[in-house]
Structure formats: structure tokens, C-alpha cells
Design a protein around this motif. Structure first.
Motif, short mmCIF file in Angstrom:
data_model
loop_
_atom_site.label_atom_id
_atom_site.label_comp_id
_atom_site.label_asym_id
_atom_site.label_seq_id
_atom_site.Cartn_x
_atom_site.Cartn_y
_atom_site.Cartn_z
N GLY A 174 0.80 -1.21 0.00
CA GLY A 174 0.00 0.00 0.00
C GLY A 174 0.83 1.27 0.00
N CYS A 175 0.13 2.40 0.15
CA CYS A 175 0.79 3.71 0.16
C CYS A 175 -0.12 4.68 0.90
CB CYS A 175 1.04 4.20 -1.26
SG CYS A 175 1.76 5.86 -1.34
N ASN A 177 -0.23 7.90 0.61
CA ASN A 177 -0.42 9.17 -0.08
C ASN A 177 -1.80 9.36 -0.71
OD1 ASN A 177 2.16 9.93 0.59
ND2 ASN A 177 3.06 9.36 -1.37
N LYS A 178 -2.40 8.30 -1.23
CA LYS A 178 -3.73 8.36 -1.86
C LYS A 178 -3.79 9.39 -3.00
CE LYS A 178 -4.79 5.70 1.65
NZ LYS A 178 -4.77 4.24 1.52
N CYS A 179 -2.79 9.42 -3.86
CA CYS A 179 -2.76 10.37 -4.97
C CYS A 179 -3.95 10.13 -5.92
CB CYS A 179 -1.46 10.23 -5.75
SG CYS A 179 0.01 10.65 -4.78
N SER A 180 -4.47 11.21 -6.47
CA SER A 180 -5.69 11.12 -7.29
C SER A 180 -5.48 10.33 -8.57
CB SER A 180 -6.20 12.52 -7.62
OG SER A 180 -5.20 13.28 -8.28
N CYS A 182 -3.61 7.67 -8.91
CA CYS A 182 -3.06 6.34 -8.62
C CYS A 182 -4.13 5.37 -8.15
CB CYS A 182 -1.97 6.48 -7.55
SG CYS A 182 -1.14 4.94 -7.16
N LYS A 185 -4.56 2.97 -3.95
CA LYS A 185 -5.49 3.12 -2.82
C LYS A 185 -6.70 2.21 -2.93
CE LYS A 185 -7.47 7.27 -5.01
NZ LYS A 185 -6.42 7.42 -6.03
N ARG A 186 -7.00 1.74 -4.14
CA ARG A 186 -8.09 0.79 -4.32
C ARG A 186 -7.59 -0.66 -4.33
NH1 ARG A 186 -11.10 2.74 -9.61
NH2 ARG A 186 -12.42 0.94 -9.10
N PRO A 189 -5.58 -0.93 -0.12
CA PRO A 189 -6.08 0.22 0.65
C PRO A 189 -5.45 0.39 2.03
CG PRO A 189 -7.73 -1.53 0.57
CD PRO A 189 -6.65 -1.92 -0.38
N TYR A 191 -2.14 0.37 4.44
CA TYR A 191 -0.68 0.38 4.38
C TYR A 191 -0.12 -0.64 5.36
CZ TYR A 191 4.13 1.92 4.03
OH TYR A 191 5.49 1.96 3.80
#
Length: 352
Positions: A174-175, A177-180, A182, A185-186, A189, A191
Motif C-alpha cells: 500500500g501507500c 499518499n492516496k494520490c488522485s 493512482c 489506494k483501491r 487500501p 498500508y
């Protein structure tokens, strides 16, 4: 006499050169249970005519979605029993789950195989090779298992370059940051901060031998609170800076240079001087820095020069293009690299 369950692993024909890591972990899980496992690529008519207790079909990129649908329909055709036993997952199946159900009637597994498995927990308590599952983030689940390299032994694949030369998995998941732009996050979800490397490397070495490379697919290794622990573990597994792997061939010893590749890139914004010096302790080649927008130019240049100063002279950078930037923005980012190279002629920088 009880029949051993038969498990078919299917990868639709795709344009990726990466091995199907999810299927490799599923293979480890089922072989631990004593099941018979078979892996195929694409539509195999001979395998379709057999009865399978479970058919796992993976998916990769959304641009191969039609190949996924076609493969599912193929293995359902003329075989009602198999049609009931198909499980579909992976990237495309997660991102296009609704569309996949509309086209095939199958509700796919979305995301990771990270559900706690009581059977795996029992195995981890009795099997020293799996004991690490009890202490890693995410615990006793299929996603934390070592991949099975043996599924390719009877199949000629385009994955040989990776499978024959690299250990291949994650140290985190995971990550934050949840960048738009990327999809991580789906897909991942939650980290996951630390998944031990050494026991999984030992598992593969014991069964299929050593590998010169360590290919890690972490989406944000720099965000991990266990960053130093992970780098130390990489070094202790034989992947320290300058280390080589010794192999025997034709009666003589051949040495291969070790390398470590965080293939999805490193978040340069989180790389401090201390973290960069730590990274330089391992055989990192290349160091991939995410240079996603022109506004990061000063910080990217600072961190790239910092890496070179720490002794990391092979650098790559991921350049996101055509999201919110212009062609001029991309060109200006290339110029930053040329400026760094002008001052460091022995360094290598390439952009992707």
C-alpha cells in the motif's frame, strides 16, 4: 481413497512481462495443503476438458480486460462443474469489478488475499518456515506467503528473465499518499508496514536456488516506520553494496553482481539524508525516484544529487505525463536531469 483436490491457475494472455505473483502465492498455499496445482497461460483446451476443484484466473491491466473476459468464458464453456468453481481476481478484476460481473456473471475477489486464514495460522505455529507470518503486518494470510517459483517448470514463459534472476515480492504493502492519479489506494487500501523478507528468501533458496537480484514492488518503501529494519534485512540476506552471488557452472565459479530494485519507485519527498545513506548500504540499482510533476523539480534535483553524493550513481525517475501537466513541463523535467548529469559525468540517469 480420497482424491487430491486439483487446482488450476490461469493467467490470460497479457502484455506484461511480470510473473503472476498472486497465483504464485496461491500455489504455495494449496501445495502446503497437499493439493495438486497446474499453471497455464491463456486458453488451454486440454485443461478445460478436465474437472478442477478450483480454477483461479488472475488479471493485470485494464487494457487487457477483453482478454480476461474471453478467458473466463473459455473455461466456463461446456463444463458446468468448472463454471461453478472459478474465482477471478487481480488488478483489472478489482478496478472493473462491476463491469466484469455484467459481462460474465462472476463477482470477482477485489483487492488482496489478505484475510486471516486459521489454517495458515496453525501451520505457522507448527512450521518454522512459516513462523514469520505470526509477526508480520497482516499476519497469517495468503498475500504474505512466499511465491511458488515451481509453477513455471513445465511452462515456457516470458517471465524467465525475472524468475531466473530475481527474488520477487513486497516488503510493505500500500501507500499512505492516496494520490488522485493512482489506483494503489483501491488495490492495496491498507498500508502494511513490514513483511519479513529473510524467511521468504530462505524459502525460495531452499527449493529453487539463489538469485542475484531482489525485485521489490513496494509502492512506498520510504513511508515505512520499519524502513531501516527492511534495509538491514536486505543487506543481511546478501544484497549489501558491492556483494556478489557465487554460482558453479562447467566446473568453475562464476560471480554475479547483486542488485536491488524497488521497481515502483521511491517517494523522494520522504527521503532524508539518513534514509539515503541507509539505501546506499545495499546494492540498489537503479534508485527509482518519482518525479511526477514540474513543481517537484527543486526537491527532485536535491535528492538526486544527494543520492549521487551518497554513492548511488545509477538513478531512474518516473515521470507522470499527461495528467495535469503540459509537454513543456515534461521537457523542463528532462532538462533537470541533463543539468545533474553535466555536473556528475560518471552517473547514469534514465527517465521512464
Amino acid at each position: 481413497m480420497t482424491k487430491e483436490p486439483n487446482i488450476l491457475l490461469v493467467e490470460p494472455k497479457t502484455r506484461t512481462s511480470y510473473p503472476p505473483l498472486g497465483l504464485m502465492k496461491i500455489a504455495t498455499y494449496h501445495k502446503m495443503r497437499g493439493d495438486v496445482v497446474k499453471f497455464v497461460v491463456g486458453k488451454d483446451r486440454a485443461q478445460r476438458e478436465k474437472y478442477w476443484d478450483k480454477i483461479y484466473i488472475t488479471s493485470v491491466f485494464t487494457y487487457d480486460f477483453e482478454s480476461l473476459v474471453d478467458t473466463i468464458q473459455f473455461y466456463r464453456e461446456n463444463n458446468f462443474e468448472n463454471a461453478k468453481n472459478i474465482s477471478v481476481g487481480g488488478i483489472s478484476a478489482t478496478l472493473l469489478a462491476k463491469k466484469l460481473t455484467e459481462r460474465t456473471g462472476i463477482v470477482p475477489h477485489r483487492g488482496l488475499l489478505d484475510a486471516h486464514d486459521p489454517e495458515l495460522e496453525r501451520a505457522a505455529r507448527s512450521n518454522a518456515e512459516l513462523a514469520y507470518l505470526l509477526g508480520c503486518d497482516g499476519g497469517a494470510c495468503i498475500d504474505n506467503l512466499p511465491p511458488d517459483y515451481g509453477i513455471f517448470e513445465d511452462v515456457t514463459t516470458r517471465y524467465a528473465k525475472i524468475v531466473d534472476n530475481s527474488f520477487f515480492f513486497f516488503a510493505t504493502k500500500g501507500c499512505p499518499n492516496k494520490c488522485s492519479f493512482c489506483a494503489v489506494k483501491r488495490l492495496e487500501p491498507v498500508y502494511r508496514d513490514y513483511i519479513p523478507l529473510m524467511p521468504r528468501i530462505d524459502f525460495i533458496r531452499k527449493r529453487w536456488g539463489d538469485r542475484a537480484g531482489l525485485l521489490l514492488l513496494d509502492n512506498n518503501i520510504a513511508a515505512s516506520a520499519s524502513y531501516e529494519r527492511i534495509i538491514d534485512e536486505i543487506r543481511d540476506c546478501g544484497f549489501g553494496r558491492g556483494q556478489k552471488m557465487a554460482t558453479r557452472a562447467n566446473g568453475r565459479t562464476i560471480y554475479k553482481q547483486r542488485y536491488v530494485d524497488f521497481n515502483q519507485g521511491v517517494d523522494l519527498r520522504l527521503m532524508t539524508r539518513a534514509k539515503m545513506e541507509k539505501m546506499a548500504e545495499i546494492a540498489i540499482k537503479p534508485l527509482r525516484l518519482a518525479f511526477d510533476e514540474a513543481s517537484l523539480a527543486d526537491e527532485y534535483e536535491n535528492k538526486a544529487r544527494m543520492a549521487i553524493d551518497c554513492g548511488i550513481d545509477n538513478i531512474s525517475n518516473y515521470m507522470l505525463f499527461n495528467f495535469k501537466d503540459t509537454p513543456s513541463d515534461l521537457y523542463q523535467r528532462f532538462l533537470v536531469n541533463l543539468r545533474i548529469l553535466a555536473d556528475n559525468p560518471t552517473a547514469k540517469i534514465f527517465s521512464f
